[in-house]
Write an enzyme that holds these catalytic residues in place. Sequence first.
Site, PDB file in Angstrom:
ATOM      1  N   ASP A  32      48.713  15.537  -5.843  1.00  0.00           N
ATOM      2  CA  ASP A  32      49.476  16.550  -6.569  1.00  0.00           C
ATOM      3  C   ASP A  32      50.313  17.267  -5.523  1.00  0.00           C
ATOM      4  O   ASP A  32      49.757  17.896  -4.610  1.00  0.00           O
ATOM      5  CB  ASP A  32      48.501  17.511  -7.264  1.00  0.00           C
ATOM      6  CG  ASP A  32      49.237  18.552  -8.094  1.00  0.00           C
ATOM      7  OD1 ASP A  32      50.414  18.872  -7.774  1.00  0.00           O
ATOM      8  OD2 ASP A  32      48.627  19.059  -9.053  1.00  0.00           O
ATOM      9  N   VAL A  33      51.629  17.172  -5.635  1.00  0.00           N
ATOM     10  CA  VAL A  33      52.473  17.722  -4.564  1.00  0.00           C
ATOM     11  C   VAL A  33      52.483  19.256  -4.526  1.00  0.00           C
ATOM     12  O   VAL A  33      53.019  19.843  -3.594  1.00  0.00           O
ATOM     13  CB  VAL A  33      53.932  17.186  -4.621  1.00  0.00           C
ATOM     14  CG1 VAL A  33      53.974  15.678  -4.423  1.00  0.00           C
ATOM     15  CG2 VAL A  33      54.647  17.607  -5.899  1.00  0.00           C
ATOM     16  N   GLY A  38      58.961  15.200  -9.811  1.00  0.00           N
ATOM     17  CA  GLY A  38      59.706  16.349 -10.333  1.00  0.00           C
ATOM     18  C   GLY A  38      59.353  16.628 -11.778  1.00  0.00           C
ATOM     19  O   GLY A  38      58.894  15.754 -12.510  1.00  0.00           O
ATOM     20  N   ASN A  82      54.513   6.458 -10.203  1.00  0.00           N
ATOM     21  CA  ASN A  82      53.750   5.727 -11.226  1.00  0.00           C
ATOM     22  C   ASN A  82      54.559   5.433 -12.481  1.00  0.00           C
ATOM     23  O   ASN A  82      54.159   4.651 -13.318  1.00  0.00           O
ATOM     24  CB  ASN A  82      52.471   6.501 -11.597  1.00  0.00           C
ATOM     25  CG  ASN A  82      52.748   7.921 -12.006  1.00  0.00           C
ATOM     26  OD1 ASN A  82      53.462   8.637 -11.326  1.00  0.00           O
ATOM     27  ND2 ASN A  82      52.202   8.345 -13.134  1.00  0.00           N
ATOM     28  N   LYS A  96      66.792  21.703  -7.468  1.00  0.00           N
ATOM     29  CA  LYS A  96      67.509  20.500  -7.027  1.00  0.00           C
ATOM     30  C   LYS A  96      68.603  20.840  -6.011  1.00  0.00           C
ATOM     31  O   LYS A  96      68.897  20.049  -5.112  1.00  0.00           O
ATOM     32  CB  LYS A  96      68.080  19.759  -8.237  1.00  0.00           C
ATOM     33  CG  LYS A  96      67.003  19.198  -9.164  1.00  0.00           C
ATOM     34  CD  LYS A  96      66.110  18.208  -8.423  1.00  0.00           C
ATOM     35  CE  LYS A  96      65.115  17.514  -9.321  1.00  0.00           C
ATOM     36  NZ  LYS A  96      64.281  16.562  -8.586  1.00  0.00           N
ATOM     37  N   TYR A 100      65.286  24.356 -12.789  1.00  0.00           N
ATOM     38  CA  TYR A 100      65.418  22.972 -12.328  1.00  0.00           C
ATOM     39  C   TYR A 100      66.633  22.810 -11.409  1.00  0.00           C
ATOM     40  O   TYR A 100      66.549  22.214 -10.326  1.00  0.00           O
ATOM     41  CB  TYR A 100      65.544  22.069 -13.561  1.00  0.00           C
ATOM     42  CG  TYR A 100      65.662  20.595 -13.290  1.00  0.00           C
ATOM     43  CD1 TYR A 100      64.544  19.840 -12.931  1.00  0.00           C
ATOM     44  CD2 TYR A 100      66.883  19.943 -13.426  1.00  0.00           C
ATOM     45  CE1 TYR A 100      64.649  18.474 -12.712  1.00  0.00           C
ATOM     46  CE2 TYR A 100      66.990  18.573 -13.204  1.00  0.00           C
ATOM     47  CZ  TYR A 100      65.872  17.846 -12.849  1.00  0.00           C
ATOM     48  OH  TYR A 100      65.980  16.492 -12.633  1.00  0.00           O
ATOM     49  N   GLY A 124      58.878   5.865 -14.428  1.00  0.00           N
ATOM     50  CA  GLY A 124      60.269   6.323 -14.369  1.00  0.00           C
ATOM     51  C   GLY A 124      61.023   5.858 -13.132  1.00  0.00           C
ATOM     52  O   GLY A 124      60.859   4.730 -12.649  1.00  0.00           O
ATOM     53  N   ILE A 125      61.863   6.747 -12.633  1.00  0.00           N
ATOM     54  CA  ILE A 125      62.725   6.428 -11.498  1.00  0.00           C
ATOM     55  C   ILE A 125      61.888   6.108 -10.256  1.00  0.00           C
ATOM     56  O   ILE A 125      62.186   5.171  -9.512  1.00  0.00           O
ATOM     57  CB  ILE A 125      63.687   7.615 -11.227  1.00  0.00           C
ATOM     58  CG1 ILE A 125      64.616   7.825 -12.440  1.00  0.00           C
ATOM     59  CG2 ILE A 125      64.500   7.379  -9.968  1.00  0.00           C
ATOM     60  CD1 ILE A 125      65.454   9.104 -12.374  1.00  0.00           C
TER      61      ILE A 125
HETATM   62  P1  NDP Z   1      59.435  11.338 -15.121  1.00  0.00           P
HETATM   63  O1  NDP Z   1      59.127  12.576 -15.873  1.00  0.00           O
HETATM   64  O2  NDP Z   1      59.519  10.025 -15.836  1.00  0.00           O
HETATM   65  O3  NDP Z   1      58.413  11.176 -13.888  1.00  0.00           O
HETATM   66  C1  NDP Z   1      58.145  12.254 -13.044  1.00  0.00           C
HETATM   67  C2  NDP Z   1      57.182  11.798 -11.985  1.00  0.00           C
HETATM   68  O4  NDP Z   1      56.855  12.918 -11.154  1.00  0.00           O
HETATM   69  C3  NDP Z   1      55.880  11.286 -12.562  1.00  0.00           C
HETATM   70  O5  NDP Z   1      55.417  10.224 -11.779  1.00  0.00           O
HETATM   71  C4  NDP Z   1      54.973  12.485 -12.419  1.00  0.00           C
HETATM   72  O6  NDP Z   1      53.609  12.176 -12.347  1.00  0.00           O
HETATM   73  C5  NDP Z   1      55.455  13.030 -11.092  1.00  0.00           C
HETATM   74  N1  NDP Z   1      55.014  14.406 -10.881  1.00  0.00           N
HETATM   75  C6  NDP Z   1      55.324  15.510 -11.606  1.00  0.00           C
HETATM   76  N2  NDP Z   1      54.703  16.577 -11.106  1.00  0.00           N
HETATM   77  C7  NDP Z   1      53.975  16.160 -10.043  1.00  0.00           C
HETATM   78  C8  NDP Z   1      53.120  16.791  -9.111  1.00  0.00           C
HETATM   79  N3  NDP Z   1      52.841  18.102  -9.162  1.00  0.00           N
HETATM   80  N4  NDP Z   1      52.549  16.037  -8.135  1.00  0.00           N
HETATM   81  C9  NDP Z   1      52.786  14.725  -8.059  1.00  0.00           C
HETATM   82  N5  NDP Z   1      53.580  14.060  -8.919  1.00  0.00           N
HETATM   83  C10 NDP Z   1      54.169  14.776  -9.897  1.00  0.00           C
HETATM   84  O7  NDP Z   1      60.799  11.655 -14.369  1.00  0.00           O
HETATM   85  P2  NDP Z   1      61.991  10.710 -13.912  1.00  0.00           P
HETATM   86  O8  NDP Z   1      61.497   9.409 -13.457  1.00  0.00           O
HETATM   87  O9  NDP Z   1      63.044  10.794 -14.932  1.00  0.00           O
HETATM   88  O10 NDP Z   1      62.510  11.567 -12.658  1.00  0.00           O
HETATM   89  C11 NDP Z   1      62.134  11.290 -11.323  1.00  0.00           C
HETATM   90  C12 NDP Z   1      62.919  12.228 -10.414  1.00  0.00           C
HETATM   91  O11 NDP Z   1      64.314  12.041 -10.649  1.00  0.00           O
HETATM   92  C13 NDP Z   1      62.630  13.697 -10.669  1.00  0.00           C
HETATM   93  O12 NDP Z   1      62.641  14.402  -9.460  1.00  0.00           O
HETATM   94  C14 NDP Z   1      63.791  14.119 -11.550  1.00  0.00           C
HETATM   95  O13 NDP Z   1      64.049  15.480 -11.430  1.00  0.00           O
HETATM   96  C15 NDP Z   1      64.916  13.278 -10.970  1.00  0.00           C
HETATM   97  N6  NDP Z   1      66.022  13.054 -11.875  1.00  0.00           N
HETATM   98  C16 NDP Z   1      65.861  12.486 -13.108  1.00  0.00           C
HETATM   99  C17 NDP Z   1      66.976  12.275 -13.922  1.00  0.00           C
HETATM  100  C18 NDP Z   1      66.862  11.642 -15.261  1.00  0.00           C
HETATM  101  O14 NDP Z   1      67.890  11.522 -15.952  1.00  0.00           O
HETATM  102  N7  NDP Z   1      65.718  11.178 -15.686  1.00  0.00           N
HETATM  103  C19 NDP Z   1      68.311  12.668 -13.502  1.00  0.00           C
HETATM  104  C20 NDP Z   1      68.369  13.250 -12.197  1.00  0.00           C
HETATM  105  C21 NDP Z   1      67.269  13.429 -11.430  1.00  0.00           C
HETATM  106  P3  NDP Z   1      52.689  12.134 -13.688  1.00  0.00           P
HETATM  107  O15 NDP Z   1      52.887  10.766 -14.296  1.00  0.00           O
HETATM  108  O16 NDP Z   1      51.336  12.357 -13.161  1.00  0.00           O
HETATM  109  O17 NDP Z   1      53.177  13.241 -14.584  1.00  0.00           O
END
Ligand code: NDP
Length: 234
Positions: A48-49, A77, A11, A144, A140, A13-14
């Site tokens: 919710d994972v 994550g 929803n 990972k 974390y 970010g990445i």
């Molecule tokens: P964000 O914090 O922007 O987004 C995290 C996403 O994970 C959100 O959609 C969030 O949902 C979802 N999420 C968290 N917990 C749960 C859960 N229990 N069940 C379902 N969904 C969940 O993170 P990023 O986009 O930055 O990161 C995405 C992935 O990339 C992650 O795994 C992160 O560790 C990894 N990553 C990110 C980096 C960075 O620089 N940003 C670098 C390397 C890896 P909700 O909106 O509901 O909170």
Amino acid sequence: MSRSVLVTGGNRGIGLAIARAFAEAGDAVTITHRSGEPPDGLSGVTCDVTDAASVDAAFDKVEAEQGPVEVLVANAGITRDTLLLRMGEEDFTDVLDTNLTGAFRVAKRASRSMLRARKGRMVFISSVVGLLGSPGQVNYAASKAGLVGLARSIARELGSRSITANVVAPGFVESDMTAELSEERRQEILGGIPLGRYASADEVARVVRWVASDEAAYVTGAVIPVDGGLGMGH
Ligand code: NDP
């Protein structure tokens, strides 16, 4: 040919960039979200994972609406950064439960229909810190790094059915997660990145799309860095 793709945490970010990349290529894409509405133009399912029943229900819905999941991107994550001495056990187990056990839950559920179809793609979003380590991120980084063992074991278990399991390990990406870093820490990080900049979410998304494509049919158990060279040497 259009495939059925599921991106957890798609929803924002990445994850959102990944979902849009698959949709642009003509795939049927559903993202999971925990609250609110799915982003414009994408199908969403609440999930919710950390909750196996919620994962199961989400897959049931995706299967009914767009067919069995052929491409799974385990992206959801969280971080809960603090130094080891101050890290409570819950800070550790909560991060592991979302980032690692969450990926296990969705992979296990996805494997059912992939085994039946005798094909599938699983992509796990790890991080450069999984192998590099990072102060304040014991929880974390452990989660990972764990994804690497998880993906490689899946690659060995399911490879004979043409199911691949790969890890994409981004470095620092412009996102909500990195927006929390102080300017000082940001400059420090930039100094260690050969390309001298953060990645855009789209740059990560394109690699994920590639490793899930037919072009990458012979790539499995790989850890693909998208980190501007930050993690070189691992
Ligand atoms: P964000 O914090 O922007 O987004 C995290 C996403 O994970 C959100 O959609 C969030 O949902 C979802 N999420 C968290 N917990 C749960 C859960 N229990 N069940 C379902 N969904 C969940 O993170 P990023 O986009 O930055 O990161 C995405 C992935 O990339 C992650 O795994 C992160 O560790 C990894 N990553 C990110 C980096 C960075 O620089 N940003 C670098 C390397 C890896 P909700 O909106 O509901 O909170």
